[in-house]
Design a protein around this motif. Sequence first.
Motif, PDB file in Angstrom:
ATOM      1  N   SER A  28       0.842  -1.198   0.000  1.00 63.86           N
ATOM      2  CA  SER A  28       0.000   0.000   0.000  1.00 63.86           C
ATOM      3  C   SER A  28       0.872   1.240   0.000  1.00 63.86           C
ATOM      4  O   SER A  28       1.716   1.414   0.861  1.00 63.86           O
ATOM      5  CB  SER A  28      -0.903   0.009   1.242  1.00 63.86           C
ATOM      6  N   ASN A  66      -7.306  13.614   0.634  1.00 65.93           N
ATOM      7  CA  ASN A  66      -6.001  13.051   0.272  1.00 65.93           C
ATOM      8  C   ASN A  66      -5.887  13.130  -1.248  1.00 65.93           C
ATOM      9  O   ASN A  66      -6.349  12.246  -1.971  1.00 65.93           O
ATOM     10  CB  ASN A  66      -5.873  11.606   0.761  1.00 65.93           C
ATOM     11  N   ASP A  67      -5.269  14.208  -1.742  1.00 63.39           N
ATOM     12  CA  ASP A  67      -5.223  14.448  -3.183  1.00 63.39           C
ATOM     13  C   ASP A  67      -4.401  13.418  -3.938  1.00 63.39           C
ATOM     14  O   ASP A  67      -4.586  13.236  -5.150  1.00 63.39           O
ATOM     15  CB  ASP A  67      -4.653  15.853  -3.444  1.00 63.39           C
ATOM     16  N   GLY A  68      -3.485  12.738  -3.241  1.00 63.61           N
ATOM     17  CA  GLY A  68      -2.647  11.755  -3.931  1.00 63.61           C
ATOM     18  C   GLY A  68      -3.202  10.356  -3.936  1.00 63.61           C
ATOM     19  O   GLY A  68      -2.558   9.436  -4.457  1.00 63.61           O
ATOM     20  N   ALA A  69      -4.385  10.152  -3.374  1.00 63.45           N
ATOM     21  CA  ALA A  69      -4.951   8.803  -3.280  1.00 63.45           C
ATOM     22  C   ALA A  69      -5.799   8.479  -4.500  1.00 63.45           C
ATOM     23  O   ALA A  69      -6.570   9.308  -4.982  1.00 63.45           O
ATOM     24  CB  ALA A  69      -5.791   8.684  -2.011  1.00 63.45           C
ATOM     25  N   SER A  70      -5.626   7.272  -5.003  1.00 67.21           N
ATOM     26  CA  SER A  70      -6.478   6.788  -6.087  1.00 67.21           C
ATOM     27  C   SER A  70      -7.570   5.862  -5.560  1.00 67.21           C
ATOM     28  O   SER A  70      -8.540   5.567  -6.261  1.00 67.21           O
ATOM     29  CB  SER A  70      -5.641   6.039  -7.124  1.00 67.21           C
ATOM     30  N   ARG A  71      -7.392   5.382  -4.327  1.00 63.27           N
ATOM     31  CA  ARG A  71      -8.397   4.537  -3.681  1.00 63.27           C
ATOM     32  C   ARG A  71      -8.265   4.734  -2.170  1.00 63.27           C
ATOM     33  O   ARG A  71      -7.171   4.710  -1.623  1.00 63.27           O
ATOM     34  CB  ARG A  71      -8.177   3.060  -4.025  1.00 63.27           C
ATOM     35  N   GLU A 121     -15.470   0.702   0.913  1.00 58.58           N
ATOM     36  CA  GLU A 121     -14.936   1.682  -0.022  1.00 58.58           C
ATOM     37  C   GLU A 121     -15.465   3.071   0.320  1.00 58.58           C
ATOM     38  O   GLU A 121     -16.638   3.250   0.654  1.00 58.58           O
ATOM     39  CB  GLU A 121     -15.344   1.342  -1.460  1.00 58.58           C
ATOM     40  N   LYS A 124     -15.288   9.303  -3.785  1.00 61.12           N
ATOM     41  CA  LYS A 124     -14.704  10.625  -3.953  1.00 61.12           C
ATOM     42  C   LYS A 124     -15.777  11.575  -4.446  1.00 61.12           C
ATOM     43  O   LYS A 124     -16.322  11.414  -5.545  1.00 61.12           O
ATOM     44  CB  LYS A 124     -13.533  10.566  -4.940  1.00 61.12           C
ATOM     45  N   TRP A 130     -12.843  12.336  -0.001  1.00 57.48           N
ATOM     46  CA  TRP A 130     -13.261  10.943   0.146  1.00 57.48           C
ATOM     47  C   TRP A 130     -14.263  10.861   1.288  1.00 57.48           C
ATOM     48  O   TRP A 130     -14.027  11.370   2.389  1.00 57.48           O
ATOM     49  CB  TRP A 130     -12.061  10.049   0.416  1.00 57.48           C
ATOM     50  N   ASN A 148      -4.803   3.396  -1.072  1.00 58.03           N
ATOM     51  CA  ASN A 148      -4.154   2.773  -2.229  1.00 58.03           C
ATOM     52  C   ASN A 148      -3.784   1.315  -1.980  1.00 58.03           C
ATOM     53  O   ASN A 148      -2.684   0.866  -2.303  1.00 58.03           O
ATOM     54  CB  ASN A 148      -2.904   3.558  -2.636  1.00 58.03           C
TER      55      ASN A 148
END
Length: 521
Positions: A28, A66-71, A121, A124, A130, A148
Amino acid sequence: MSSGTPSRPRLRRWLPTMVAAAALVGGSALVPATPAAADDAAPLGPTVSKTGLPPTGYEVTIRYKNDGASRVQIAPEMTFSDPALITSGTAAETKPGSQWEPGDVPGIKLSGEGAGWTVYEMTKDADGIWTYRSPLPSGTFNYAFVVNCASDAGTGCPRIPDPANPVWNPDDVGGPNRQVYVPSDRSYGTLDKYVEAPVSDAADRGTFQHYSYPSTSTAGTQGLSVYTPPGYNKNRSTPYPTIYLSHGAGGDEYDWSNSGVAGNILDNAIAEGRMQPSVVVMTNFNGIPGGTAGYATEITTKVIPYVQKNLNVSKRASDRAFAGLSAGGGRANYLLFNTTDQFAYYGLWSAAAGTYVAPTEAQLAAMKKVEVVHIGTGLQDWLANINLSSLQREAGLKAAGVNVVAFNQPGIHSWDIWRMELNDFLRRVAFKATTTNLTVAQKNNGKVKITAKVAADAKTSTVSPTGRVEFLVDGRVVGAPQELTGKSVSITVTAQPGQQVTVRYSGNALFNGSSRTVTVD
């Protein structure tokens, strides 16, 4: 005295802090959370809303930036089960809050992929935040984030604390869980757990502080989290009683104050006049050599002397209590059996103490001098047959003549159980014991004057017992009950030599009842 930073008010809203720098752990990628912007439309962290809608009447919204998170997933203790469907070795029914029904308890998947609390889950929103929303019944719920992670169950990925919902202790140490409290809408059948809510008046809130003491641990020092009650006075002429609390496996000295919301439970009990203002010491057994026996030595030779030196607490064993959960409950059990004279009250909650073994004759004699042994478990606790062994311990000690008070609840091996065990212990057991003595003075014509004196066993209360006192001769009530407004009350009755005279004290919110019987000479 070596101490950490004093606690800050529990309800204060602080600026969000940054999560640790990005790293790759268990597959992760940890991405730093972005601090909240001042103009965010809705606050980050948890928000509780009264909806008046089924199934619970309340909804929790948790927002995380969290702008850098994709999940982003949330790992919350927010799944539920019908307790009848929780059996050892079998996967329990696990339902989200939207499917909660009256009578359901927090429940986890017991086996297979993703065993434990269900991971959900987060979505966004259009504003880039999120979000997770769920109806919830009354109570306190722990949660953390997973960022992630490739696993749908969050397996192998670290939990991340909510930067918008910090805890009291310095540097947010003590684990990733954060808490949200939900009130009760009784129209939907939720059990009201208001005792876990922060008290509304800041003057009624106790204070947390962290201390380090010289220890036998591998580090040479060990931490204590200490709660002092509202208005704590280090110079008070009457010292305070002390409660020592132990965490379970994987925990530390912060568990009870964070996941266990012990401060709220204590504040409420004190504010309602249901317990004596007490100093509460939360210990850390990690790194102490010698296992359970080593911890017992640590408590008696290191912790208690340190606390007595640095805080205004009583040095009498009758003014001390010890309680623990799970592995800490096992340590409480060991102390009860082997250092019985060190505490007057014991709490064994979901105690990981193995199969019940009856005390020896000497151990039993010592246990009968203990004021109360409080034993409780979740009735669906599957871990090492804890529920079975706890019930056997309760029955065995009761049958042997030990003063056991039981508090068993539907539920599993979780904080949902232990918070309410603590609450029951404080309100029904700790430092409430009284002793009623009576004297019989002979008068003319078969008349006797009976004088009853009621006193608290603990010498740490600033108030005396009040309530009603009844007088009985050979089991029959005589005269009208007397109100105890001072230390003693008297009545004159007719009683002959050989008859039994009994005095019964009713008790009140702070003191338990007691009685005494003598035979007229």
